[in-house]
Design an enzyme around this catalytic site. Structure first.
Site, PDB file in Angstrom:
ATOM      1  N   GLU A 138      11.247   1.933  -7.099  1.00 38.53           N
ATOM      2  CA  GLU A 138      12.673   2.200  -6.842  1.00 38.53           C
ATOM      3  C   GLU A 138      13.578   1.456  -7.828  1.00 38.53           C
ATOM      4  OE1 GLU A 138      12.506   4.651  -4.381  1.00 38.53           O
ATOM      5  OE2 GLU A 138      14.403   4.839  -5.444  1.00 38.53           O
TER       6      GLU A 138
HETATM    7  C1  LIG Z   1       2.754   2.334  -5.381  1.00 41.74           C
HETATM    8  C2  LIG Z   1       3.814   2.988  -6.201  1.00 41.74           C
HETATM    9  C3  LIG Z   1       4.619   3.967  -5.629  1.00 41.74           C
HETATM   10  C4  LIG Z   1       5.571   4.621  -6.404  1.00 41.74           C
HETATM   11  N1  LIG Z   1       6.285   5.657  -5.872  1.00 41.74           N
HETATM   12  C5  LIG Z   1       7.034   6.441  -6.695  1.00 41.74           C
HETATM   13  C6  LIG Z   1       7.601   7.656  -6.230  1.00 41.74           C
HETATM   14  O1  LIG Z   1       7.472   8.028  -5.062  1.00 41.74           O
HETATM   15  N2  LIG Z   1       8.289   8.421  -7.112  1.00 41.74           N
HETATM   16  C7  LIG Z   1       8.453   8.071  -8.422  1.00 41.74           C
HETATM   17  O2  LIG Z   1       9.073   8.818  -9.168  1.00 41.74           O
HETATM   18  N3  LIG Z   1       7.940   6.900  -8.899  1.00 41.74           N
HETATM   19  C8  LIG Z   1       7.234   6.092  -8.062  1.00 41.74           C
HETATM   20  N4  LIG Z   1       6.676   4.929  -8.538  1.00 41.74           N
HETATM   21  C9  LIG Z   1       6.936   4.539  -9.912  1.00 41.74           C
HETATM   22  C10 LIG Z   1       7.847   3.331 -10.025  1.00 41.74           C
HETATM   23  O3  LIG Z   1       9.147   3.666  -9.646  1.00 41.74           O
HETATM   24  C11 LIG Z   1       7.726   2.824 -11.470  1.00 41.74           C
HETATM   25  O4  LIG Z   1       6.454   2.228 -11.590  1.00 41.74           O
HETATM   26  C12 LIG Z   1       8.829   1.867 -11.830  1.00 41.74           C
HETATM   27  O5  LIG Z   1      10.057   2.541 -11.916  1.00 41.74           O
HETATM   28  C13 LIG Z   1       8.578   1.159 -13.168  1.00 41.74           C
HETATM   29  O6  LIG Z   1       8.234   2.064 -14.175  1.00 41.74           O
HETATM   30  P1  LIG Z   1       6.923   1.782 -15.049  1.00 41.74           P
HETATM   31  O7  LIG Z   1       5.786   1.572 -14.113  1.00 41.74           O
HETATM   32  O8  LIG Z   1       6.796   2.855 -16.045  1.00 41.74           O
HETATM   33  O9  LIG Z   1       7.193   0.404 -15.752  1.00 41.74           O
HETATM   34  P2  LIG Z   1       7.942   0.204 -17.159  1.00 41.74           P
HETATM   35  O10 LIG Z   1       9.188   0.999 -17.168  1.00 41.74           O
HETATM   36  O11 LIG Z   1       6.959   0.402 -18.237  1.00 41.74           O
HETATM   37  O12 LIG Z   1       8.338  -1.334 -17.052  1.00 41.74           O
HETATM   38  C14 LIG Z   1       7.433  -2.407 -17.393  1.00 41.74           C
HETATM   39  C15 LIG Z   1       8.237  -3.710 -17.363  1.00 41.74           C
HETATM   40  O13 LIG Z   1       9.260  -3.665 -18.372  1.00 41.74           O
HETATM   41  C16 LIG Z   1      10.540  -3.890 -17.797  1.00 41.74           C
HETATM   42  N5  LIG Z   1      11.525  -3.041 -18.486  1.00 41.74           N
HETATM   43  C17 LIG Z   1      11.483  -1.715 -18.699  1.00 41.74           C
HETATM   44  N6  LIG Z   1      12.577  -1.306 -19.355  1.00 41.74           N
HETATM   45  C18 LIG Z   1      13.346  -2.389 -19.541  1.00 41.74           C
HETATM   46  C19 LIG Z   1      14.615  -2.622 -20.140  1.00 41.74           C
HETATM   47  N7  LIG Z   1      15.348  -1.642 -20.662  1.00 41.74           N
HETATM   48  N8  LIG Z   1      15.094  -3.889 -20.156  1.00 41.74           N
HETATM   49  C20 LIG Z   1      14.408  -4.895 -19.594  1.00 41.74           C
HETATM   50  N9  LIG Z   1      13.199  -4.743 -19.023  1.00 41.74           N
HETATM   51  C21 LIG Z   1      12.674  -3.502 -18.995  1.00 41.74           C
HETATM   52  C22 LIG Z   1      10.397  -3.523 -16.324  1.00 41.74           C
HETATM   53  O14 LIG Z   1      11.338  -4.227 -15.527  1.00 41.74           O
HETATM   54  C23 LIG Z   1       8.962  -3.943 -16.041  1.00 41.74           C
HETATM   55  O15 LIG Z   1       8.915  -5.306 -15.714  1.00 41.74           O
HETATM   56  C24 LIG Z   1       5.752   4.241  -7.756  1.00 41.74           C
HETATM   57  C25 LIG Z   1       4.968   3.228  -8.315  1.00 41.74           C
HETATM   58  C26 LIG Z   1       3.995   2.628  -7.568  1.00 41.74           C
HETATM   59  C27 LIG Z   1       3.113   1.592  -8.224  1.00 41.74           C
END
Ligand SMILES: Cc1cc2nc3c(=O)[nH]c(=O)nc-3n(C[C@H](O)[C@H](O)[C@H](O)COP(=O)(O)OP(=O)(O)OC[C@H]3O[C@@H](n4cnc5c(N)ncnc54)[C@H](O)[C@@H]3O)c2cc1C
Length: 595
Positions: free
Chosen positions: A440
């Protein structure tokens, strides 16, 4: 140890921090009075404790599984969901027009806390369905609303949120799922979404997916994203279910926690012709609609942080009363004392309780502002409350889920070695809690949101007015001169001053050196949460002294004082980190960090 819904604590937070009496007095809640609200929360607690909690540990062990292309949820899950839906629990805040109960957000938030405490994996399903209802209600066409909302509101169908793709998580501007418009006005959707919570299951006849995708001629980035409703089964004109849509679950993730919640890889249009989808809102404006859903969902996820913290605290207190080790100062002879008598454990338990209650108050205040933004008669009042919601939502989400993890971790520690062993349940709470700062919108992204988008609201006047209100309470506590408050007023005053100074510094840094502002975003959000949480607890303490025995749970003064004297004391240090720490945080170049 079984779960007991903390109804008294929730009612105290509602009254003392969220201003329940004023809301009732101003007619914001219609016919609802305090006794009815309490009765609903008690019933939600009964359902949580009796139906959901007993399924939590077995659900964790069994997990959801993909069997022959179908997602099978743990034993008892489907029956519990049906009980949940037939009890009308899924529909608390939805409008009556669509079969909902039109209950205020404060009640939905309180009930959500309880169900997610009882069973976090279960609670996610209605949480996302509610988000989908919010988005559809706000931006869906009349035809879409008529076809889908009544069944989603009653819980006959569940909803999902499909944003994430393998290369587009925090940065949704790069998502690649495609949508192609058809001559009949529908769309065909193609693409892969990952991590989709309750993306598939057999608990209901249909699942309504809200999916972000890009039209062929869409502008690049976030301005070219549209939102589509894609049902698992197509719906005929008479409302009956038609043929299966081209949307399938290609796999379930193996996770650290929330094992019972199916986290799915979803494929759209693998069959060739595309999954049938219907536009929600306008083309290329999908992210705006999704934000409606996401803001509500962010408050709900913040509340999940409170849920895990409350659960961990209850369990740790119960264990600390039973487990005997060592001698306490008061122990006579050679008897071992219950560990709850040791000062270090008492500090741990007070930290757990105080952080939980502060986060609860922040979430309930955010819910209250949501209600004012929706229900106040005066447009100016509604707009001011909407700004308050915007300011507080990232704090509710990130502060509460961060402390959820911290409190769950302290809970494991209080159990000693048994905390690391699955059978006490402390380990499951710790594992489950860890997702909350990630989904989220990660907590890092929430911190950026408050600094970059929320502090500048109305030229900084929104945050200024808010800090002014916090200061008034700190002054009131100081002026009360009550011995039982100790140094609460002084410490909270310092915390609010630290917040004001850090906010001013952020304002300047945003103009001159955005990198420095961004590097301080996470400590800034923490500082905000500590100052706000401390003040809300102090309001509870003030109410308790005003109203005597009826003023709230007996410990509210002790908890508020503990928070101010032991936790809010971090505020000046955080301010120093923000205003003076950026240079060293950014001194080492990314490419040399690994060296
Ligand atoms: C169990 C689970 C349930 C989920 N449910 C859903 C769902 O129902 N629907 C859905 O659409 N998604 C869902 N997600 C996805 C979740 O919302 C994402 O994992 C989350 O938004 C982070 O994206 P990412 O994993 O690609 O991490 P990334 O975006 O790759 O981030 C990696 C790290 O980099 C940091 N970061 C990224 N960009 C920046 C920036 N510009 N500046 C500073 N720091 C940054 C982040 O804070 C994080 O610490 C779920 C994930 C899990 C694990």
């Amino acid at each position: 140890m079984t779960y007991r819904a903390p109804v008294d604590d929730i009612m105290h937070a509602l009254k003392a921090s969220a201003g329940l009496d004023q809301m009732i007095g101003q007619g914001l809640l219609g016919d609802l009075d305090e006794a009815t609200i309490r009765a609903v929360i008690e019933q939600a607690g009964k359902f949580g404790a009796e139906v959901l909690e007993p399924l939590s540990a077995p659900g964790d062990r069994a997990g959801s599984k993909l069997v022959d292309g179908k997602v099978v949820t743990p034993p008892g899950w489907k029956e519990a969901y049906q009980q949940f839906a037939s009890g009308g629990w899924g529909a608390l805040p939805a409008p009556e027009e669509w079969g909902g109960q039109n209950l205020p957000q404060i009640v939905a938030t309180a009930a959500g806390e309880i169900w997610n405490s009882a069973n976090l994996s279960f609670g996610l399903c209605p949480l996302l369905t509610q988000g989908a209802i919010d988005a559809l209600e706000a931006q869906g066409s009349e035809a879409l609303k008529r076809t889908y909302l009544p069944k989603m509101v009653t819980g006959e169908w569940t909803g999902t949120m499909n944003l994430t793709e393998p290369h587009a998580g925090s940065d949704l501007g790069h998502l690649k799922s495609r949508a192609v418009k058809q001559p009949d006005g529908t769309y065909r959707i193609f693409g892969t979404k990952i991590f989709i919570t309750y993306g598939d299951h057999e608990m209901t006849d249909n699942i309504i997916h809200l999916v972000l995708a890009r039209l062929p001629d869409a502008p690049p980035g976030t301005r070219g994203i549209s939102l589509f409703l894609v049902p698992k089964y197509l719906v005929n004109e008479d409302g009956s279910l038609g043929k299966r849509n081209d949307v399938t679950c290609a796999g379930l993730e193996h996770k650290l926690g929330i094992h019972a919640s199916p986290t799915a890889v979803m494929k759209y249009g693998e069959g060739g012709d595309g999954a049938v989808g219907y536009l929600v809102g306008e083309e290329n404006r999908g992210l705006n609609v999704m934000f409606i859903m996401m803001n509500a969902a962010r408050l709900a996820v913040g509340t999940q942080g409170v849920s895990v913290a409350e659960r961990a605290t209850q369990r740790a207190v119960a264990y600390a009363k039973e487990r005997k080790q060592g001698r306490a100062a008061s122990t006579k002879g050679t008897d071992m004392a219950p560990i709850i008598e040791h000062p270090d454990i008492r500090r741990s338990l007070m930290t757990m309780r105080a952080l939980t209650q502060a986060a609860r108050a922040i979430c309930l205040v955010t819910a209250k502002e949501t209600d004012v933004a929706r229900r106040a008669k005066d447009a100016g009042e509604r707009a001011a409350a909407a700004n308050r919601v915007a300011l507080l939502t990232p704090v509710a989400k990130a502060f509460s889920t961060d402390i959820g993890c911290e409190v769950a971790s302290i809970g494991v520690q209080v159990h000693g070695g048994m905390g690391f062993i699955e059978e006490t349940g402390a380990a499951q709470i710790y594992r489950d809690a860890r997702i909350l700062p990630i989904y989220e919108g990660t907590n890092g992204i929430q911190a950026i949101d408050i600094v970059v988008r929320k502090l500048p609201l109305e030229g900084g006047k929104v945050v200024e007015a808010y800090i002014g209100e916090l200061k008034k309470t700190a002054d009131e506590v100081r002026a009360s001169n009550r011995p039982e408050f100790g140094r609460m007023g002084e410490r909270l005053g310092e915390a609010v001053v630290a917040l004001a100074e850090a906010t001013r510094w952020m304002g300047g840094a945003l103009q001159k050196n955005q990198e420095a502002a961004l590097s301080g975003a996470t400590p800034y959000l923490r500082l905000f949460g500590l100052a706000a949480g401390g003040i809300y607890l102090a309001r509870g303490a003030l109410a308790a002294t005003r109203n005597g025995a009826s003023g709230g749970p007996a410990q509210s003064i002790a908890v508020a004082r503990f928070f101010a004297e032991n936790l809010a004391t971090a505020a000046p240090g955080l301010k120093d980190t923000i205003v003076g720490g950026a240079e060293s945080a950014l001194a080492v170049e990314p490419e040399t960090l690994s060296a």
